[in-house]
Scaffold this motif. Structure first.
Motif, short mmCIF file in Angstrom:
data_model
loop_
_atom_site.label_atom_id
_atom_site.label_comp_id
_atom_site.label_asym_id
_atom_site.label_seq_id
_atom_site.Cartn_x
_atom_site.Cartn_y
_atom_site.Cartn_z
N THR A 172 0.82 -1.20 0.00
CA THR A 172 0.00 0.00 0.00
C THR A 172 0.86 1.26 0.00
O THR A 172 1.89 1.31 0.66
N ALA A 173 0.40 2.26 -0.75
CA ALA A 173 1.02 3.58 -0.72
C ALA A 173 -0.09 4.59 -0.47
O ALA A 173 -1.08 4.64 -1.20
N VAL A 220 -7.77 1.96 4.61
CA VAL A 220 -8.34 3.29 4.34
C VAL A 220 -9.00 3.29 2.97
O VAL A 220 -8.76 2.41 2.14
N GLN A 221 -9.85 4.28 2.76
CA GLN A 221 -10.50 4.47 1.47
C GLN A 221 -10.10 5.83 0.91
O GLN A 221 -9.69 6.73 1.65
N LYS A 269 4.39 4.49 2.78
CA LYS A 269 4.37 3.19 2.12
C LYS A 269 4.34 2.09 3.17
O LYS A 269 5.00 2.19 4.21
N GLY A 270 3.59 1.05 2.91
CA GLY A 270 3.52 -0.06 3.86
C GLY A 270 2.68 -1.18 3.31
O GLY A 270 2.52 -1.34 2.11
N ARG A 271 2.10 -1.93 4.21
CA ARG A 271 1.29 -3.07 3.76
C ARG A 271 0.04 -3.21 4.62
O ARG A 271 0.01 -2.80 5.78
N VAL A 272 -0.98 -3.77 4.01
CA VAL A 272 -2.23 -4.08 4.71
C VAL A 272 -2.38 -5.59 4.72
O VAL A 272 -2.37 -6.23 3.67
N GLU A 273 -2.49 -6.16 5.90
CA GLU A 273 -2.62 -7.60 6.03
C GLU A 273 -4.00 -8.07 5.58
O GLU A 273 -5.02 -7.53 5.99
N PRO A 300 5.95 -1.05 7.31
CA PRO A 300 4.97 -1.04 8.41
C PRO A 300 3.60 -1.50 7.94
O PRO A 300 3.25 -1.39 6.77
N VAL A 301 2.81 -2.02 8.88
CA VAL A 301 1.43 -2.41 8.59
C VAL A 301 0.57 -1.17 8.66
O VAL A 301 0.54 -0.48 9.70
#
Length: 329
Positions: A42-43, A85-86, A56-60, A80-81
């Motif tokens: 995710t960015a 978000v929308q 920048k990170g990630r969504v589990e 980071p997690v």
């Protein structure tokens, strides 16, 4: 043994260390057959007072095999997690000024220099040159890199103290002299490797290769002295000369006695002055004071520790006579 399923009583009888190892083996084995761990890269762009901030990170998405392990709190991850978000979601921002200090790069060790030589392709902007250097594993080979560093060290361009490498004043002069020259870039190795391949393919000749190297070196020798004409560098050059000279020649009164490893020789030798002082005479190593006395007084006090060709010890003074250093009993 792996086919045996231990009972509760057997597990409870294990020592804590044994139980931890057993559980780690079981979890790792189960993880091989478990579902994949899934996440979305995710960015997020967040606008605050018309300024854009990027995260920048990630969504589990699915825990998968990771559910078998307890993730340690505070463990650093590659990314980071981020929360789910929308687009156009609002956010509450808290802005603050953070003061800090940048850290200088870590000094190189000899091992670090070898690694840098091996990965020199990363430092080259030209893509073709970079690819060649990566293919040949940088500058030198596994067998020659440590020898190259040893040669640079022996010639006084770098010094190593407590395994930390630093550049000497002599090394600074060399770097200034070849700055901006192909000689100072890993690209030179890449270009030479490229032409050697052409020779191997029959598209180039050894004669042209050596001719171009000679032309390149002659141009470098002509250009380098011009780089040394700046005032600040002239000071460094003079300091380097001063550290390598012992004093004025007592014979020609014009040249300087230059340190040449095993002896001090007059810098005016091209004009015929051949006066020298060997650092070791008849088995005795001269001190700086001994050399200074010879240059300033043309004689030393009585010295002990000399040995004749037959191996017999003797005492004597050294004097400058007939344009050379000799004994006085």
């Amino acid at each position: 043994m792996t086919k045996t399923i231990p009972s509760e009583s057997v597990l409870s009888a294990l020592k804590p260390e044994e139980k931890n190892i057993y559980e780690e083996v079981v979890r790792t084995t189960l993880a091989m057959f478990h579902e994949d761990y899934e996440y979305e890269e995710t960015a997020i762009e967040t606008k605050v007072n018309e300024l854009l901030f990027y995260t920048k990170g990630r969504v589990e998405v699915k825990k998968g095999w990771k559910s078998l392990f307890n993730e340690k709190e505070g463990k650093k991850e590659d990314a980071p997690v981020l929360p789910a978000v929308q687009k156009n979601d609002t956010t509450c921002s808290k802005l603050a000024i953070k003061e800090g200090f940048t850290k200088p790069p870590q000094p190189y060790t000899e091992g670090g220099l070898i690694s840098m030589m091996k990965t020199a392709g990363k430092l080259v902007e030209d893509e073709a040159d970079s690819d060649i250097l990566k293919e040949v594993e940088g500058i030198g080979t596994e067998a020659t890199r440590s020898g190259i560093i040893e040669t640079i060290k022996k010639n006084g361009y770098i010094e190593v103290k407590k395994n930390i490498v630093s550049v000497t004043e002599k090394g600074i002069i060399l770097c200034e002299a070849i700055e901006g020259n192909l000689l100072s870039s890993p690209s030179m190795t890449a270009k030479w490797e490229s032409y050697l391949r052409k020779i191997g393919e029959g598209k180039g000749s050894q004669e042209n290769f050596l001719k171009n190297i000679k032309k390149f070196l002659n141009a470098t020798i002509d250009e380098a002295p011009k780089k040394l004409e700046t005032e600040s560098l002239a000071v460094v050059v003079q300091n380097q000369v001063d550290t390598q000279t012992a004093g004025t020649c007592p014979i020609c009164k014009d040249g300087q006695m230059v340190d040449r490893k095993k002896l001090y020789g007059c810098s005016n030798y091209k004009n015929g002055c051949t006066f020298t002082i060997f650092k070791v005479i008849s088995g005795k190593k001269l001190t700086q004071k001994n050399v200074k006395d010879l240059l300033e007084k043309q004689a030393t006090g009585k010295l002990k520790g000399f040995k004749s060709k037959a191996g017999k010890p003797f005492d004597a003074s050294l004097i400058v006579k007939d344009k050379k250093v000799t004994f006085s009993f």
